[in-house]
Design a protein around this motif. Sequence first.
Motif, PDB file in Angstrom:
ATOM      1  N   ALA A   1      46.099  41.986  44.423  1.00 42.05           N
ATOM      2  CA  ALA A   1      45.137  41.929  43.326  1.00 42.05           C
ATOM      3  C   ALA A   1      43.708  41.745  43.819  1.00 42.05           C
ATOM      4  CB  ALA A   1      45.502  40.793  42.374  1.00 42.05           C
ATOM      5  N   ALA A   2      43.546  41.215  45.024  1.00 43.21           N
ATOM      6  CA  ALA A   2      42.206  41.023  45.564  1.00 43.21           C
ATOM      7  C   ALA A   2      41.587  42.320  46.050  1.00 43.21           C
ATOM      8  CB  ALA A   2      42.236  40.000  46.694  1.00 43.21           C
ATOM      9  N   LEU A   3      42.391  43.374  46.197  1.00 40.09           N
ATOM     10  CA  LEU A   3      41.865  44.667  46.605  1.00 40.09           C
ATOM     11  C   LEU A   3      41.265  45.415  45.418  1.00 40.09           C
ATOM     12  CD1 LEU A   3      44.737  45.813  48.982  1.00 40.09           C
ATOM     13  CD2 LEU A   3      42.630  44.588  49.563  1.00 40.09           C
ATOM     14  N   LYS A   4      41.842  45.209  44.238  1.00 33.89           N
ATOM     15  CA  LYS A   4      41.303  45.762  42.996  1.00 33.89           C
ATOM     16  C   LYS A   4      41.733  44.846  41.866  1.00 33.89           C
ATOM     17  CE  LYS A   4      40.879  49.927  40.152  1.00 33.89           C
ATOM     18  NZ  LYS A   4      40.955  49.182  38.880  1.00 33.89           N
ATOM     19  N   ALA A   5      40.822  44.010  41.437  1.00 30.98           N
ATOM     20  CA  ALA A   5      41.160  43.006  40.427  1.00 30.98           C
ATOM     21  C   ALA A   5      41.305  43.647  39.055  1.00 30.98           C
ATOM     22  CB  ALA A   5      40.092  41.923  40.384  1.00 30.98           C
ATOM     23  N   GLY A   6      42.331  43.236  38.343  1.00 28.35           N
ATOM     24  CA  GLY A   6      42.553  43.712  36.989  1.00 28.35           C
ATOM     25  C   GLY A   6      41.998  42.742  35.960  1.00 28.35           C
ATOM     26  N   LEU A   7      42.204  43.058  34.708  1.00 26.60           N
ATOM     27  CA  LEU A   7      41.757  42.219  33.606  1.00 26.60           C
ATOM     28  C   LEU A   7      42.299  40.799  33.746  1.00 26.60           C
ATOM     29  CD1 LEU A   7      40.490  41.936  30.721  1.00 26.60           C
ATOM     30  CD2 LEU A   7      42.755  42.591  29.838  1.00 26.60           C
TER      31      LEU A   7
ATOM     32  N   TYR B   1      41.179  34.377  40.345  1.00 28.70           N
ATOM     33  CA  TYR B   1      42.277  34.416  41.311  1.00 28.70           C
ATOM     34  C   TYR B   1      41.997  35.436  42.408  1.00 28.70           C
ATOM     35  CZ  TYR B   1      46.942  35.442  43.155  1.00 28.70           C
ATOM     36  OH  TYR B   1      48.011  35.656  43.986  1.00 28.70           O
ATOM     37  N   ALA B   2      41.583  36.649  42.015  1.00 32.90           N
ATOM     38  CA  ALA B   2      41.339  37.704  42.992  1.00 32.90           C
ATOM     39  C   ALA B   2      40.203  37.336  43.930  1.00 32.90           C
ATOM     40  CB  ALA B   2      41.046  39.024  42.283  1.00 32.90           C
TER      41      ALA B   2
ATOM     42  N   GLY C   1      38.864  35.645  49.453  1.00 36.50           N
ATOM     43  CA  GLY C   1      38.433  34.651  50.428  1.00 36.50           C
ATOM     44  C   GLY C   1      39.500  34.389  51.475  1.00 36.50           C
ATOM     45  N   VAL C   2      40.761  34.384  51.065  1.00 36.97           N
ATOM     46  CA  VAL C   2      41.860  34.226  52.026  1.00 36.97           C
ATOM     47  C   VAL C   2      41.886  35.405  52.997  1.00 36.97           C
ATOM     48  CG1 VAL C   2      44.370  34.101  52.286  1.00 36.97           C
ATOM     49  CG2 VAL C   2      43.241  32.820  50.453  1.00 36.97           C
TER      50      VAL C   2
END
Length: 230
Positions: free
Chosen positions: A137-143, A148-149, A154-155
């Motif tokens: 989800a951190a590569l392309k955050a959704g609604l 969180y993303a 950051g991780v």
Amino acid sequence: MSGRVIVITGAFGVLGQAVAKAAAGQGARLALIDFAAAPPPGSPAGDDVLVLPRVDLTDAVQAGAALDAAADRLGGVDALLNIAGGFTWETLQDGSIESWPAMHRLNVLTAANASRAAIPHLKRSAAGRIVNVGSAAALKAGLGMGAYAAAKAGVHSLTQALAEELKADGVTVNAVLPSIIDTPANRADMPKADFAAWVAPDDLAAVILFLAGESARAVTGALVPVTGRV
């Protein structure tokens, strides 16, 4: 994995337990760290398992004490698996702005504190490993995935920077990037989803343990997607 000392944070959760059971089955010695008061029934136990409950890894002092206790009791640390973390789904407009620093503390700060405490021990290992849990989800955050993303991004950056910092010492640092993990909580939240398309905890555990093993010596700074059929 036989005889290696594996420290697992977030060890009492669904993924932490899958990793712990798989590692124990391969002969690893385990330190199980969690903020919760006690591990769930069926958690690995015995002389080769150190259980460290009620550890707040957002506190650097507590993180240091836990890693030192693991090294003292088990004779060192060969791998740190940073599974501790948190999740929230909320839009920026309707959610709490406090979710943003909270997600950072639970996902990034816990991993940074545990890693920092583990580094002196990992440098003494013949095959030191850190494996973090990022997110696809951190590569392309959704609604609703912003806070969180951002934390999981950051991780990812922590993983890459720490891999560069430690590569001369022979310590590898990698991260897995799962999509939706098949957990009871996720099934309850999304009862109409195709659960078979999600990532099974045991499958994700297998990838984590590969990266934590001696045969992954040539892999560092990698962000490994583990996304099932999502």
